[in-house]
Design a protein around this motif. Sequence first.
Motif, PDB file in Angstrom:
ATOM      1  N   VAL A  73       0.860  -1.185   0.000  1.00 25.39           N
ATOM      2  CA  VAL A  73       0.000   0.000   0.000  1.00 25.39           C
ATOM      3  C   VAL A  73       0.900   1.240   0.000  1.00 25.39           C
ATOM      4  O   VAL A  73       1.755   1.384   0.874  1.00 25.39           O
ATOM      5  N   VAL A  90      -1.135  -0.688  -4.234  1.00 26.89           N
ATOM      6  CA  VAL A  90      -2.329   0.136  -4.415  1.00 26.89           C
ATOM      7  C   VAL A  90      -2.089   1.477  -3.715  1.00 26.89           C
ATOM      8  O   VAL A  90      -1.226   1.576  -2.848  1.00 26.89           O
ATOM      9  N   HIS A  91      -2.853   2.470  -4.124  1.00 26.05           N
ATOM     10  CA  HIS A  91      -2.633   3.814  -3.581  1.00 26.05           C
ATOM     11  C   HIS A  91      -3.683   4.130  -2.526  1.00 26.05           C
ATOM     12  O   HIS A  91      -4.884   4.097  -2.811  1.00 26.05           O
ATOM     13  N   LEU A  92      -3.227   4.428  -1.313  1.00 24.07           N
ATOM     14  CA  LEU A  92      -4.157   4.791  -0.239  1.00 24.07           C
ATOM     15  C   LEU A  92      -3.479   5.822   0.677  1.00 24.07           C
ATOM     16  O   LEU A  92      -2.822   5.464   1.653  1.00 24.07           O
ATOM     17  N   LEU A 101     -10.796  -0.755  -0.919  1.00 26.96           N
ATOM     18  CA  LEU A 101      -9.639  -1.654  -1.043  1.00 26.96           C
ATOM     19  C   LEU A 101      -9.644  -2.772   0.003  1.00 26.96           C
ATOM     20  O   LEU A 101      -8.823  -3.692  -0.062  1.00 26.96           O
ATOM     21  N   CYS A 160      -3.411   4.225 -10.235  1.00 25.05           N
ATOM     22  CA  CYS A 160      -3.847   3.000  -9.554  1.00 25.05           C
ATOM     23  C   CYS A 160      -5.164   2.485 -10.161  1.00 25.05           C
ATOM     24  O   CYS A 160      -6.239   2.966  -9.796  1.00 25.05           O
ATOM     25  N   CYS A 163      -7.439   0.764  -7.555  1.00 28.06           N
ATOM     26  CA  CYS A 163      -8.139   1.656  -6.622  1.00 28.06           C
ATOM     27  C   CYS A 163      -9.464   2.078  -7.223  1.00 28.06           C
ATOM     28  O   CYS A 163     -10.488   2.092  -6.553  1.00 28.06           O
ATOM     29  N   GLY A 167     -10.416  -2.393  -6.001  1.00 29.74           N
ATOM     30  CA  GLY A 167      -9.496  -3.407  -5.512  1.00 29.74           C
ATOM     31  C   GLY A 167      -9.938  -4.835  -5.769  1.00 29.74           C
ATOM     32  O   GLY A 167      -9.373  -5.767  -5.232  1.00 29.74           O
TER      33      GLY A 167
END
Lengths: 168, 142
Positions: A73, A90-92, A101, A160, A163, A167
């Motif tokens: 992440v 993934v982008h968070l 996600l 992403c 995203c 997800g």
Amino acid sequence: MSLLVRGGLLCVAGAVVGIAGNAMSPRPARLGTPVHAAAESAGAACEDPRASVPRISVQEAKPLCIACSAAFVDARSAQEYAAGHITGAVHLPPGQPAGPLLPRLSAAPAVIVYDRDRDCAAADRVAVLLQSNGVRDVRVLTGAWPEWLARGGPGESGTCALCAAGGQ
Amino acid sequence: MMARALAVCRVALGALFIWAAVTKLPDMTAFAQDVANYRVIPAALVPLLAAAVVGIELLAGIALVTGVMERSAAAVLAVLLGAFTVLLTQALLRGIDLRCGCFGGDERASWWTVLRDLVMLATALAVARGRAPERTRVTYPA
């Protein structure tokens, strides 16, 4: 007085002012302590024995990335993520809901969160959010993105897609 | 006209460097780390150099805004900006991902940062080369 002499005097006076300003700073630089590049001090970038989220080093995390046995992440900004991130991450960023996600992250054997700061503050916030949402085995990557890059960890660029797709 | 443009550049450049120094002072630890991340300066010298750079930026900025020793201040800033440009360029060419450390925030080093430094360098050089105000010579009759 020549330009050179006055320039030299300005530098000396500036250095004195700078050292005094540093002494008064709420977070002063320790003048007697060498400061190494974050990527060169293995794991030291966000190593904190009091951290509530477990840490994982780049050396330990790299094989997990290559074997796809952990979800990564990225807690940095969208621009930084698009410019380059760990392969498959993934982008968070902090402050964003983890909901979309969560199914993917909850299913992963381990979740490794990283940012690009020496104190891993953003990664810690995201990791705590994931833990509070029931994601097990969440860890924060020490050394963060700079060390991952410096140690030749696999990376890719772009936005992403996972995203946006939630997800799944 | 030219003198007025030069004066505006001088004050603007000075204000920019005062701002640069003031934004770094609250977190000198972070700035020292930013300097170290360029991987050029010996680790032992990094904190001292970081403190000195901030002080020089502040004093030179004040000198430019107030017009006291402005050509010397501009020359000092030109040297600093030249060094910043070289440091940024080498980091970008080596693929080092880092914050530029320019204004105390999270700004990433990029070619845009290099271009901005070059524009400021040109401005500093113009101010440093600018002529000092001419004195009026009064001739009295014999």
